[in-house]
Design a protein around this motif. Structure first.
Motif, PDB file in Angstrom:
ATOM      1  N   LYS A 183       0.775  -1.164  -0.090  1.00  0.00           N
ATOM      2  CA  LYS A 183       0.048  -0.290   0.010  1.00  0.00           C
ATOM      3  C   LYS A 183       0.833   1.388   0.483  1.00  0.00           C
ATOM      4  CE  LYS A 183      -4.000  -2.159   2.366  1.00  0.00           C
ATOM      5  NZ  LYS A 183      -4.662  -1.992   3.501  1.00  0.00           N
ATOM      6  N   ASP A 184       1.663   0.860   0.390  1.00  0.00           N
ATOM      7  CA  ASP A 184       2.987   2.021   0.994  1.00  0.00           C
ATOM      8  C   ASP A 184       3.822   2.324  -0.628  1.00  0.00           C
ATOM      9  OD1 ASP A 184       4.534  -0.142   1.160  1.00  0.00           O
ATOM     10  OD2 ASP A 184       5.863   1.042   2.654  1.00  0.00           O
ATOM     11  N   ALA A 185       3.704   1.731  -1.690  1.00  0.00           N
ATOM     12  CA  ALA A 185       4.603   1.954  -2.632  1.00  0.00           C
ATOM     13  C   ALA A 185       4.315   3.173  -3.551  1.00  0.00           C
ATOM     14  CB  ALA A 185       4.179   0.457  -3.931  1.00  0.00           C
ATOM     15  N   GLY A 186       5.673   3.819  -3.759  1.00  0.00           N
ATOM     16  CA  GLY A 186       5.380   5.186  -3.955  1.00  0.00           C
ATOM     17  C   GLY A 186       5.274   5.412  -5.641  1.00  0.00           C
ATOM     18  N   CYS A 214      -0.835  -6.757 -17.466  1.00  0.00           N
ATOM     19  CA  CYS A 214      -0.205  -6.298 -15.956  1.00  0.00           C
ATOM     20  C   CYS A 214      -0.676  -4.848 -16.277  1.00  0.00           C
ATOM     21  CB  CYS A 214       1.584  -6.748 -16.356  1.00  0.00           C
ATOM     22  SG  CYS A 214       2.301  -7.847 -16.372  1.00  0.00           S
ATOM     23  N   ILE A 215      -1.471  -3.908 -17.193  1.00  0.00           N
ATOM     24  CA  ILE A 215      -1.645  -2.830 -16.279  1.00  0.00           C
ATOM     25  C   ILE A 215      -2.875  -2.522 -15.300  1.00  0.00           C
ATOM     26  CG2 ILE A 215      -3.275  -0.412 -17.158  1.00  0.00           C
ATOM     27  CD1 ILE A 215      -2.105  -0.787 -20.133  1.00  0.00           C
ATOM     28  N   PRO A 216      -3.766  -4.292 -15.234  1.00  0.00           N
ATOM     29  CA  PRO A 216      -4.620  -3.409 -13.633  1.00  0.00           C
ATOM     30  C   PRO A 216      -3.632  -3.224 -12.701  1.00  0.00           C
ATOM     31  CG  PRO A 216      -5.868  -4.933 -15.501  1.00  0.00           C
ATOM     32  CD  PRO A 216      -4.357  -4.955 -16.353  1.00  0.00           C
ATOM     33  N   ALA A 217      -2.916  -4.410 -12.921  1.00  0.00           N
ATOM     34  CA  ALA A 217      -1.915  -4.223 -11.130  1.00  0.00           C
ATOM     35  C   ALA A 217      -1.446  -2.741 -10.899  1.00  0.00           C
ATOM     36  CB  ALA A 217      -1.403  -4.833 -11.406  1.00  0.00           C
ATOM     37  N   LEU A 218      -1.475  -1.983 -11.656  1.00  0.00           N
ATOM     38  CA  LEU A 218      -0.979  -0.313 -11.568  1.00  0.00           C
ATOM     39  C   LEU A 218      -2.411   0.642 -10.792  1.00  0.00           C
ATOM     40  CD1 LEU A 218       0.794   0.480 -14.863  1.00  0.00           C
ATOM     41  CD2 LEU A 218       1.619  -0.715 -12.904  1.00  0.00           C
ATOM     42  N   TRP A 219      -3.576  -0.078 -11.203  1.00  0.00           N
ATOM     43  CA  TRP A 219      -4.585   0.477 -10.360  1.00  0.00           C
ATOM     44  C   TRP A 219      -5.467   0.413  -9.247  1.00  0.00           C
ATOM     45  CZ3 TRP A 219      -6.585   5.129 -13.286  1.00  0.00           C
ATOM     46  CH2 TRP A 219      -6.000   4.958 -14.203  1.00  0.00           C
ATOM     47  N   ILE A 220      -5.029  -0.686  -8.802  1.00  0.00           N
ATOM     48  CA  ILE A 220      -5.020  -0.685  -7.559  1.00  0.00           C
ATOM     49  C   ILE A 220      -4.223  -0.257  -6.351  1.00  0.00           C
ATOM     50  CG2 ILE A 220      -6.375  -3.432  -8.113  1.00  0.00           C
ATOM     51  CD1 ILE A 220      -3.738  -4.897  -6.857  1.00  0.00           C
ATOM     52  N   THR A 221      -3.270   0.938  -6.863  1.00  0.00           N
ATOM     53  CA  THR A 221      -2.636   1.189  -6.100  1.00  0.00           C
ATOM     54  C   THR A 221      -3.115   3.079  -5.808  1.00  0.00           C
ATOM     55  OG1 THR A 221      -1.679   2.635  -7.167  1.00  0.00           O
ATOM     56  CG2 THR A 221      -1.044   0.281  -7.377  1.00  0.00           C
ATOM     57  N   ARG A 222      -2.648   3.356  -4.119  1.00  0.00           N
ATOM     58  CA  ARG A 222      -3.479   4.546  -3.858  1.00  0.00           C
ATOM     59  C   ARG A 222      -2.497   5.510  -4.216  1.00  0.00           C
ATOM     60  NH1 ARG A 222      -3.758   3.870   2.821  1.00  0.00           N
ATOM     61  NH2 ARG A 222      -5.484   1.530   2.607  1.00  0.00           N
ATOM     62  N   SER A 223      -1.855   5.307  -5.382  1.00  0.00           N
ATOM     63  CA  SER A 223      -0.751   6.726  -6.151  1.00  0.00           C
ATOM     64  C   SER A 223      -1.911   7.597  -6.906  1.00  0.00           C
ATOM     65  CB  SER A 223       0.466   6.137  -7.125  1.00  0.00           C
ATOM     66  OG  SER A 223       0.837   5.509  -6.611  1.00  0.00           O
ATOM     67  N   ALA A 224      -1.611   8.294  -7.688  1.00  0.00           N
ATOM     68  CA  ALA A 224      -2.570   9.869  -8.155  1.00  0.00           C
ATOM     69  C   ALA A 224      -2.583   8.880  -9.246  1.00  0.00           C
ATOM     70  CB  ALA A 224      -1.200  11.121  -8.381  1.00  0.00           C
ATOM     71  N   LYS A 225      -4.159   9.480  -9.582  1.00  0.00           N
ATOM     72  CA  LYS A 225      -4.175   8.579 -11.105  1.00  0.00           C
ATOM     73  C   LYS A 225      -3.705   8.692 -12.306  1.00  0.00           C
ATOM     74  CE  LYS A 225      -9.104   8.282 -10.202  1.00  0.00           C
ATOM     75  NZ  LYS A 225     -10.976   8.936 -10.626  1.00  0.00           N
ATOM     76  N   LEU A 226      -2.988  10.614 -12.295  1.00  0.00           N
ATOM     77  CA  LEU A 226      -2.388  10.906 -13.655  1.00  0.00           C
ATOM     78  C   LEU A 226      -1.429   9.730 -13.360  1.00  0.00           C
ATOM     79  CD1 LEU A 226      -1.298  12.632 -16.165  1.00  0.00           C
ATOM     80  CD2 LEU A 226      -0.932  14.551 -14.379  1.00  0.00           C
ATOM     81  N   THR A 227      -0.557   9.752 -12.151  1.00  0.00           N
ATOM     82  CA  THR A 227       0.580   8.421 -12.386  1.00  0.00           C
ATOM     83  C   THR A 227       0.654   6.853 -12.862  1.00  0.00           C
ATOM     84  OG1 THR A 227       1.094   9.255 -10.562  1.00  0.00           O
ATOM     85  CG2 THR A 227       2.664   7.188 -10.498  1.00  0.00           C
TER      86      THR A 227
END
Length: 477
Positions: A183-186, A214-227
């Motif tokens: 969850k803290d992955a920046g 693999c792209i869906p795995a990037l969208w379960i993080t809390r990072s900014a949507k733009l990132t």
């Protein structure tokens, strides 16, 4: 805490040293290991008109060739663009500095691909900092034992497109795991994951779907949507590079081999079979031939393009849906090829192994190295030439991963991605009937990585002490 870090650093440095030693020994210490050319190197060397130096035997299949020189007969303007070209030009730059401005030594690709492969392992090491030390040791040791050997490493001294795909896969999956599970992955980890995946997607059109999955795995993080959006677009751009520039005639060659070389010889009424397609029934005379045979019309570029329009991948898929037996014929052949410890290509009843040695060493044609092969001989002894047994093994490896993996939706998503990636890699190889063994290299590598994961999951589940198992802050990844 400081002693724990010092101990961990020493262990990680020891593993890094071991990998560097294994890479250097195989790629640069005589007898240098490579993989014989299967008419693929010209696609990258062609624009520079570089061809293999003169040999007493064919420079294909039997022996490796490490040195290339200018030869106008090898001028080819291959239209497909990939990230391999960037890797090649990096190797060419080193070659110009340390070797020659005109000739090319293939070992400079070993430097580039070897460093990329090593960087992928370092990425894995950094990801493993989130798990208990004992699990990290098991993961690194298992990875080295399974993949750092003559089955995979010699590919780095080649210009096969799969070389870059293989070199990037470990780093891509390791970084993706951190992004999905921590969850803290920046933004740093997201950038690393997207860069690895973009290079993988652009390395070969066959492997672009794996990166896209693999792209869906990037969208379960809390990072900014733009990132997350920027990371996704970078991966899509890599896939677009390899997919959009793949020539239609190239697809036609693969489907020709599937239909004419594999399927038609088993069909009693071949003209009637061809009548289901746009291919003229008179072409039944080429049953049993491969696309690059001398008497086949596809030797003419115009006919290559025309056949690609007649019978491209979509037409072959429709044929499989109408004739499941034909699909099983190709699937069984591919399972048989993948069950071996490395590439085997059967042509006209003859099994070819792409040799690992230069002709000057005096070894028999198509000799292969078994350096540091620990897992590969076990795999071939049990599953070699037993396609149904190997299919059961594939299912078992996947099922064990689902059973042994830590619970949680992010982990389940990663397992879905890996499972679908294995399916996609195998399904794409169903579109070729002659070169499936070599095209299954990344499928075999991905399956071997899942074997490593199963071993780590099993140690976590059955061998960790309660105090270690309760350390969820590290164990999550």
């Amino acid at each position: 805490m400081r002693n724990w870090l010092n101990q961990r650093n020493k262990i990680d440095f020891a593993f890094c040293a071991a990998i560097l030693l294994l890479l250097i020994w195989q790629l640069f210490v005589p007898p240098v290991l490579s993989v014989a050319n299967d008419h693929d190197f010209e696609k990258i060397l062609g624009p520079l008109c570089l061809g293999p130096i003169a040999t007493n035997n064919t420079p294909y299949f039997d022996y490796t060739v490490l040195h290339f020189a200018y030869d106008p007969d090898f001028c080819i303007n291959w239209p497909m663009r990939t990230t391999n070209e960037a890797a090649f030009h990096a190797g060419l730059w080193l070659n110009h500095i340390f070797y020659s401005k005109t000739d090319f030594d293939l070992r400079f690709m070993g430097v580039i691909y070897g460093l990329i492969f090593f960087a992928g392992f370092v990425t894995l090491q950094r990801a493993l900092r989130y798990v208990p030390l004992r699990l990290s040791i098991v993961a690194q040791a298992t990875w080295i034992a399974v993949v750092c050997n003559a089955v995979y490493v010699p590919l780095f001294n080649t210009l096969y497109f799969d070389a870059l795909s293989l070199a990037t896969l470990t780093g891509a999956l390791a970084a993706l795991g951190v992004v999905a599970l921590r969850k803290d992955a920046g933004i740093g980890w997201i950038a690393v994951a997207s860069l690895w995946l973009a290079i993988l997607a652009g390395s070969k059109s066959q492997h672009a779907p794996l990166a896209l999955l693999c792209i869906p795995a990037l969208w379960i993080t809390r990072s900014a949507k733009l990132t997350r959006l920027a990371a996704s677009l970078l991966i899509i751009a890599g896939a677009w590079l390899s997919l959009s520039t793949m020539p239609r005639f190239y697809q036609g060659e693969a489907t020709f081999n599937a239909l004419f070389y594999r399927i038609l010889p088993t069909v009693p009424d071949r003209p009637a079979y061809l009548a289901e397609t746009r291919i003229p029934p008179s072409w039944a005379q080429y049953s049993g031939e491969v696309a690059f045979a001398e008497d086949v019309p596809l030797r003419d570029p115009d006919w290559e393009v025309r056949f690609g329009d007649w019978f491209g991948p979509e037409a072959l898929i429709r044929l499989y849906l109408r004739h499941p037996a034909a699909a099983w014929l190709i699937a069984r052949e591919n399972l048989d090829e993948a069950s071996m410890d490395r590439v085997r290509i059967r042509m006209s009843g003859v099994a070819h192994r792409l040799g690992n040695y230069d002709e000057s060493l005096g070894r028999p044609p198509q000799s292969i190295s078994h350096f540091f092969t620990i897992w590969a001989p076990i795999k071939e002894a049990i599953f070699g030439d037993h396609p149904l047994v190997y299919a059961a093994f594939i299912v078992l490896v996947i099922v064990l991963a689902w059973i042994l993996a830590p619970p949680g939706r992010p982990m389940r998503l990663l397992l879905v991605i890996v499972t679908l990636s294995l399916g996609a890699e195998f399904a794409i190889c169903m579109l070729d009937g002659a070169d499936g063994g070599r095209h299954l290299t990344l499928f075999s590598f991905l399956l071997d990585l899942l074997v490593c994961a199963d071993a780590v999951f099993a140690v976590r589940k059955f061998a960790l002490k309660p105090a270690e198992s309760a350390d969820t802050a590290r164990l999550a990844s």
